[in-house]
Design a protein around this motif. Structure first.
Motif: not given
Lengths: 147, 147
Positions: A55-75
Motif C-alpha cells: 500500500r505504501l510502495a515501500l520495501t518490507p525493510g522500511a515497514v519494519t522501521g515504520i512499525a517500530d516507530r508507531l509501536e514505540r509511539a503507542g498507536i
DNA sequence: CGAGATATTTCAGTAGACTGAACTAAATTG
DNA sequence: CAATTTAGTTCAGTCTACTGAAATATCTCG
C-alpha cells in the motif's frame, strides 16, 4: 463564499490542518510516512506488514522501521498472525491516538453544537464533497507528476 | 454532525488534505518544510532569508537549501535587497503555485456554487472557526511536546 | 518428510536535509 | 577609512529513513 475569499480560506484551512498534523508527528516522534501508514491501517483495519508495504510502495525493510516507530509511539500493535506465524499483523490502537486528539475532538464537538441540525447537515455535506474533490485532485497530481 | 460521525469525517478530511499536500510536494520536488516555508512567505509577504530562518527555527544554511528548492520549483524568487545588498529577499510567486492549484480551485468554486448564500456563509463560518481550533490545538501540542 | 516458496527482520550502503563553522560581500561605526 | 558587525552561501560532518540483499522462521506442496 459569501463575501469571503473561498480560495484563501481553503488555503488557510489546509495550512492549519497540515500544521496540526506535523505537530502530532513531532509529538509522537513519528514521520509523515509513519502517519500515512497509521491512517491506512486505521482506515482499512488490521493488515500484515507485507500488505502495508504494498500500500505504501515501500520495501518490507522500511515497514519494519515504520512499525517500530508507531509501536514505540503507542498507536500501533504488532501481533503474530495465529494462522501463519511468519506474518505480523499490524493493528491501529485508536485509544492512544484518540487520547492525543481528545482536545481537538472536544473542541470540534463544541463547535458543531453551535449549529442547527440543518446547518450541520450542510457542513457535513460540504466536507464530504470536499474530501472527494481533494482525492480526485490528488490523483490527478499523482498521475501527471513530472518526475 | 447530523447522523454522520463528525469525528470520523474530520479525520478523513484531514487525511485527504494531508495527502493532497504531500502530492503537491512530490510534484514540485520540495519537502514538507519547504512547503511550510513557502506558506510563511506567501502569507506574511516578502521577507529576507534570515527572517525566514528565524520563523522556521532553522540555520541560515538550511534556508539556502530551502530557497534553492523552492526557486527550482518555480514558486519562489530570490531578489537582492536594493537597500542592503547583503540581504536576499524571498518572494512567493503565486502565479506558479496558483497554476498548480487551478484544478482544485475550479472544483471548489463549482462546489461552492451549489450552495445558497446562507449555506455558503455557514460553511465559511465553520471553516474559519475550525482553523482557529486547529491553531489552538496545534499550539497546545507544540507546548507540551514530550521531546 | 524434504525442497522450495513466502514473510519479516537485520544490516550495510546510499541519499537527502540539517548543523556548525569558515568564507565572501556589504553595511555600520568610531 | 579601517575595524567590526551582519547576511547569506558553501562545505564538511551528522543523522535518519530508505533500498537491496542476506538471514531466519514458517508455510506449502510433491
Amino acid at each position: 463564499m459569501s463575501g469571503m475569499d473561498g480560495q484563501h480560506l481553503g488555503m488557510r484551512l489546509s495550512t492549519a490542518v497540515v500544521a496540526f498534523h506535523e505537530a502530532v508527528g513531532t509529538h509522537l516522534g513519528v514521520t509523515a510516512v509513519d502517519q500515512r501508514a497509521y491512517a491506512i491501517v486505521a482506515g482499512e483495519g488490521r493488515m500484515s506488514a507485507g500488505d502495508l508495504a504494498k500500500r505504501l510502495a515501500l520495501t518490507p525493510g522500511a515497514v519494519t522501521g515504520i512499525a517500530d516507530r508507531l509501536e514505540r509511539a503507542g498507536i500501533l500493535t504488532r501481533t503474530p498472525d495465529p494462522a501463519d506465524r511468519r506474518r505480523v499483523l499490524l493493528t491501529a490502537n485508536p485509544g492512544a491516538y484518540g487520547d492525543l486528539l481528545a482536545g481537538l475532538g472536544a473542541a470540534m464537538s463544541a463547535l458543531t453544537a453551535t449549529y442547527t441540525p440543518a446547518e450541520q447537515q450542510t457542513i457535513a455535506d460540504w466536507v464530504t464533497r470536499t474530501i472527494d474533490i481533494l482525492r480526485e485532485q490528488t490523483q490527478r497530481l499523482t498521475d501527471n507528476h513530472p518526475r
